[in-house]
Design a protein around this motif. Structure first.
Motif, PDB file in Angstrom:
ATOM      1  N   GLU A  55     -90.179 -93.687 -80.476  1.00 12.78           N
ATOM      2  CA  GLU A  55     -89.014 -93.842 -81.336  1.00 12.78           C
ATOM      3  C   GLU A  55     -88.414 -92.456 -81.582  1.00 12.78           C
ATOM      4  O   GLU A  55     -89.131 -91.524 -81.958  1.00 12.78           O
ATOM      5  N   TYR A  64     -84.156 -94.725 -82.661  1.00 11.61           N
ATOM      6  CA  TYR A  64     -83.918 -95.483 -81.446  1.00 11.61           C
ATOM      7  C   TYR A  64     -85.247 -95.768 -80.761  1.00 11.61           C
ATOM      8  O   TYR A  64     -86.046 -94.855 -80.525  1.00 11.61           O
ATOM      9  N   ARG A  65     -85.462 -97.031 -80.450  1.00  8.98           N
ATOM     10  CA  ARG A  65     -86.695 -97.445 -79.777  1.00  8.98           C
ATOM     11  C   ARG A  65     -86.491 -97.393 -78.267  1.00  8.98           C
ATOM     12  O   ARG A  65     -85.586 -98.037 -77.738  1.00  8.98           O
ATOM     13  N   THR A  66     -87.356 -96.647 -77.593  1.00 10.26           N
ATOM     14  CA  THR A  66     -87.199 -96.391 -76.164  1.00 10.26           C
ATOM     15  C   THR A  66     -88.475 -96.768 -75.430  1.00 10.26           C
ATOM     16  O   THR A  66     -89.570 -96.435 -75.885  1.00 10.26           O
ATOM     17  N   GLN A  79     -85.351 -99.287 -71.331  1.00  8.70           N
ATOM     18  CA  GLN A  79     -84.765-100.045 -72.429  1.00  8.70           C
ATOM     19  C   GLN A  79     -84.697 -99.131 -73.645  1.00  8.70           C
ATOM     20  O   GLN A  79     -85.662 -98.430 -73.969  1.00  8.70           O
ATOM     21  N   CYS A  80     -83.528 -99.096 -74.299  1.00  9.06           N
ATOM     22  CA  CYS A  80     -83.364 -98.279 -75.494  1.00  9.06           C
ATOM     23  C   CYS A  80     -82.407 -98.992 -76.433  1.00  9.06           C
ATOM     24  O   CYS A  80     -81.453 -99.649 -75.993  1.00  9.06           O
ATOM     25  N   SER A  81     -82.660 -98.870 -77.717  1.00  4.25           N
ATOM     26  CA  SER A  81     -81.808 -99.536 -78.711  1.00  4.25           C
ATOM     27  C   SER A  81     -80.554 -98.734 -79.029  1.00  4.25           C
ATOM     28  O   SER A  81     -79.753 -99.155 -79.865  1.00  4.25           O
ATOM     29  N   CYS A  82     -80.353 -97.586 -78.380  1.00  8.02           N
ATOM     30  CA  CYS A  82     -79.144 -96.791 -78.624  1.00  8.02           C
ATOM     31  C   CYS A  82     -77.940 -97.473 -77.978  1.00  8.02           C
ATOM     32  O   CYS A  82     -78.091 -98.313 -77.082  1.00  8.02           O
ATOM     33  N   TRP A 115     -92.521-104.438 -79.942  1.00  9.67           N
ATOM     34  CA  TRP A 115     -91.120-104.422 -79.518  1.00  9.67           C
ATOM     35  C   TRP A 115     -90.974-104.013 -78.062  1.00  9.67           C
ATOM     36  O   TRP A 115     -90.072-104.479 -77.363  1.00  9.67           O
ATOM     37  N   TRP A 119     -90.029-106.736 -74.562  1.00 12.61           N
ATOM     38  CA  TRP A 119     -89.056-106.483 -73.503  1.00 12.61           C
ATOM     39  C   TRP A 119     -89.709-106.559 -72.125  1.00 12.61           C
ATOM     40  O   TRP A 119     -89.153-107.143 -71.188  1.00 12.61           O
TER      41      TRP A 119
END
Length: 467
Positions: A55, A64-66, A79-82, A115, A119
């Protein structure tokens, strides 16, 4: 060590970046400060291989979770939440760089957090569904050969009609002369390109847009360049309208240039397969506003053969196919029929990528021009051909004279083409690697000059540096 055989180097991670800005931003995030909850481990959701997660603190309240899957079938997956539309984003690059540098910043963990595992599990399910669908098609289950043949016949008829219409438009253009083309705007070109899209001939539409770019760019030689484009398009139209009279390799080239491409699975099934240890020379993305195209150049260490892998993503999204630059991949490639085969389809990979012990062999400027000339002899619509220059020195432009790559022997030099000269940062990076001494350079040699894509600095052999 990861599932690809070994920990990626910093250079290989940077080669995955979609552009120079992403490389710089990712490098700034390759420090422990903004990261929390980082880890590396074996995925336990059925996809196998290694996974990185973490994170990264951003400008908002939530980090941001990566997550990065290093053993994805087509290369690393991200995969990233940005909100970034680039793949990989700067956070994924920062996490990979942090891990590549070693140390305890990305410690070994028992498994990814929920999380990240969620994914990965969704990816596994989609991959299984896609594999199942391909297996059904391969057995001939729901496929309807008669319906497929009728669709192919209808498309061929539409493409023939489009090529005939385009020939008439070219005739009208020649009769009216080129003098008024530049002042006519893009409307007529856009309408013509749209007609070719309607005819399901994307290759013809692309060449029409190229003609519009030449007419709009201007310059002292715009009319001559536009006439050249008209001649090439006329030759392609005539070739397609008489494709049955051509030798099969040239006929296959004409069909692909017009837009009739083969499905990757069909190409692999038809064979023959070329197995080799393929050195990944370079990777580069381009975005035309509709699609992101990724080009990956390979060199067969046993066969001495060049290959080009193409993959696509939606506008603003990088394709998932990614191979580590500088590594050697033991894999099968299939080449669709063509007069000068270059584009390939990646088949089975028989082992994890390994570091290549040496760069590919190269030649001088004369050899590069000769290779391009021989390729154009077989495929007149070819823009450029991949070559390796053994010992050249980059010479910065001075006044009207642009950048050049001069042979160490001093016998000749290649001008850097518009695509290469437009990336001044890459050219100065090439000059800094050289330090005034000859070095090995890979790129594309074409009618507009040489476009450098990677280089091997004498002190850093055998790892190529992306340009």
């Amino acid at each position: 060590m990861n599932a690809q055989g070994e920990r990626l180097t910093v250079e290989q991670v940077l080669a995955l970046a979609p552009d120079a800005a992403s490389r710089a931003a990712g490098t700034r995030l390759a420090v422990p400060g903004p990261w929390s909850g980082t880890g590396a481990g074996t995925c336990g959701t059925g996809t196998g291989g290694r996974v990185l997660w973490g994170e990264c603190k951003g400008s908002g309240g939530r980090p941001y979770r990566t997550v990065v899957a290093l053993a994805h079938g087509d290369g690393p997956a991200y995969q990233c939440s940005c909100p970034s539309r680039k793949f990989p984003c700067k956070h994924a690059l920062g996490l990979l760089l942090l891990w590549a540098e070693g140390g305890d910043a990305v410690p070994e963990g028992a498994g990814p957090p929920e999380w990240a595992a969620s994914w990965l599990d969704r990816r596994r399910q989609r991959a299984e569904e896609a594999t199942s669908g391909r297996a059904v098609d391969a057995t001939g289950g729901p496929a309807d050969p008669a319906a497929a043949r009728r669709r192919a016949e209808r498309r061929a008829a539409r493409m023939t009609s489009g090529a005939t219409e385009l020939e008439q438009r070219l005739t009208d253009l020649m009769r009216g002369g080129l003098a008024g083309v530049r002042d006519a705007g893009y409307g007529q070109w856009d309408e013509t390109a749209a007609r070719m899209v309607d005819a399901q001939a994307p290759g013809l539409a692309a060449r029409v847009r190229d003609m519009a770019s030449v007419a709009g760019a201007g310059g002292g030689d715009w009319a001559a360049r536009l006439l050249e484009e008209c001649a090439l398009l006329h030759a392609l139209n005539q070739g397609f309208l008489r494709v049955g009279e051509l030798p099969e390799p040239l006929a296959a080239t004409v069909r692909s240039r017009v837009g009739l491409t083969s499905d990757a699975a069909a190409v692999l099934a038809a064979g023959p397969l070329v197995r080799d240890h393929w050195l990944v020379l370079a990777q580069r993305d381009s975005d035309d506003g509709r699609l992101t195209t990724r080009r990956i150049w390979l060199y067969g260490r046993g066969t001495g053969r060049m290959a080009l892998l193409l993959s696509y993503g939606a506008a603003g999204r990088a394709p998932e196919l990614s191979l580590p630059v500088g590594m050697s991949v033991d894999a099968d490639l299939a080449f669709p029929p063509a007069a000068r085969p270059l584009r390939a389809v990646l088949g089975t990979r028989h082992a994890a990528p390994v570091a290549c012990p040496e760069p590919p062999p190269g030649g001088d400027a004369a050899a590069a021009l000769r290779a391009y000339g021989e390729a154009v002899r077989d495929d007149p619509w070819l823009e450029a051909w991949p070559v390796v220059l053994a010992e050249v020195t980059p010479v910065p432009g001075d006044g009207e004279l642009g950048w050049q790559l001069a042979d160490a022997s001093g016998g000749s030099a290649l001008p850097v083409g518009p695509r290469g000269s437009g990336d001044s940062l890459g050219l100065w990076r090439l000059a800094s690697l050289s330090g005034g001494a000859p070095l090995r350079v890979f790129g594309e040699c074409g009618h507009a000059g040489f476009t450098p894509l990677a280089a091997w600095a004498p002190a850093q052999l055998p790892t190529p540096v992306p340009l």
